[in-house]
Design an enzyme around this catalytic site. Sequence first.
Site, mmCIF file in Angstrom:
data_model
loop_
_atom_site.group_PDB
_atom_site.id
_atom_site.type_symbol
_atom_site.label_atom_id
_atom_site.label_comp_id
_atom_site.label_asym_id
_atom_site.label_seq_id
_atom_site.Cartn_x
_atom_site.Cartn_y
_atom_site.Cartn_z
ATOM 1 C CG HIS A 203 -0.868 3.468 -1.983
ATOM 2 N ND1 HIS A 203 0.504 3.489 -2.087
ATOM 3 C CD2 HIS A 203 -1.295 2.445 -2.754
ATOM 4 C CE1 HIS A 203 0.895 2.508 -2.900
ATOM 5 N NE2 HIS A 203 -0.178 1.861 -3.309
ATOM 6 N N GLY A 212 3.007 -0.520 -2.486
ATOM 7 C CA GLY A 212 4.383 -0.159 -2.790
ATOM 8 C C GLY A 212 4.511 0.819 -3.934
ATOM 9 C CG LEU A 238 4.778 -0.440 1.840
ATOM 10 C CD1 LEU A 238 5.164 0.993 2.166
ATOM 11 C CD2 LEU A 238 5.735 -1.049 0.807
ATOM 12 C CG ASP A 239 1.458 1.315 0.657
ATOM 13 O OD1 ASP A 239 1.517 2.434 1.196
ATOM 14 O OD2 ASP A 239 2.104 1.020 -0.370
ATOM 15 C CB ALA A 240 -0.866 -3.040 5.577
#
Length: 295
Positions: A203, A212, A238-240
């Site tokens: 990311h 995001g 999401l992205d965690a």
Amino acid sequence: MSGTASDDDRRFVLSLGCPDRPGIIARITSFIAEFGGSIMEAGYHSDPDSGWFFTRQAIKAATVPFGLDELRQRFTAVTDELGPQTDWQLLDSGHRRRAVLLVSRDGHCLHDLLGRAASGELPATIEAVIGNHPDLGEMTRAHGIPFHHVPFPADPADRGPAFEKVRELTDAFDPHAVVLARFMQVLPAELCEHWAGRAINIHHSFLPSFVGARPYHQAFARGVKLIGATCHYVTPELDAGPIIEQDVIRIDHADTVHDMVRQGRDIERVVLARGLRWHLEGRVLVHGRRTVVFS
């Protein structure tokens, strides 16, 4: 490239996490000493907050008088003593590791990983590259690696069959790592679960900031002085997912969004390569939302 170890470098790698208690290190090392095993690398971590103990042991394979399967079977006597919560794995560095890369249009991470694989730096074979656009096919095939184009409909609600095709193509290689090398698609929850502990994303921000889409634009709007990249395991949130590696670079008020994107690509390459290598080498132990990385 095969990415396998020579006989002299070959290791049986033990990664283990369990509730902490006295005597764990002594029990593991005495088990290895019983058959004359030589420990070439060892890492330990005791986490007082969670009460868990973590270790990674690299045993010289030539000093083990039996194969990996028998080593696993014998080691169950130790894990039985350590308790049912013990999470462990044994890997053979001499066995070829496999990776499948998922891409979109941005090719900087793909190009970096292809180069590392070609030079023997990446401890895995890249079995295939799958893209939701055809743009990176020529680059991939130039390295002698199959490229599969799976078109994705514009409407997210219609993307189920495309994701199923990606899953089918990927699973055919039974990969140890599924790398989202700027894939730019949000995996559905069932696919996150299916590839749990194997799906790795890069990311382009220093998570948990700017999750995001368009994180550089978000960072520019906030006037940040540091931008970064995060390599993490993919989870339904999401992205965690648990973070494997991160790094940052400094920017200033004169940098535009374009400048940030350009500079950020450099850090993305390095962070993804580090995180993927550590994963393939059994250096990452996941505990809840956190990781212990014996880098």
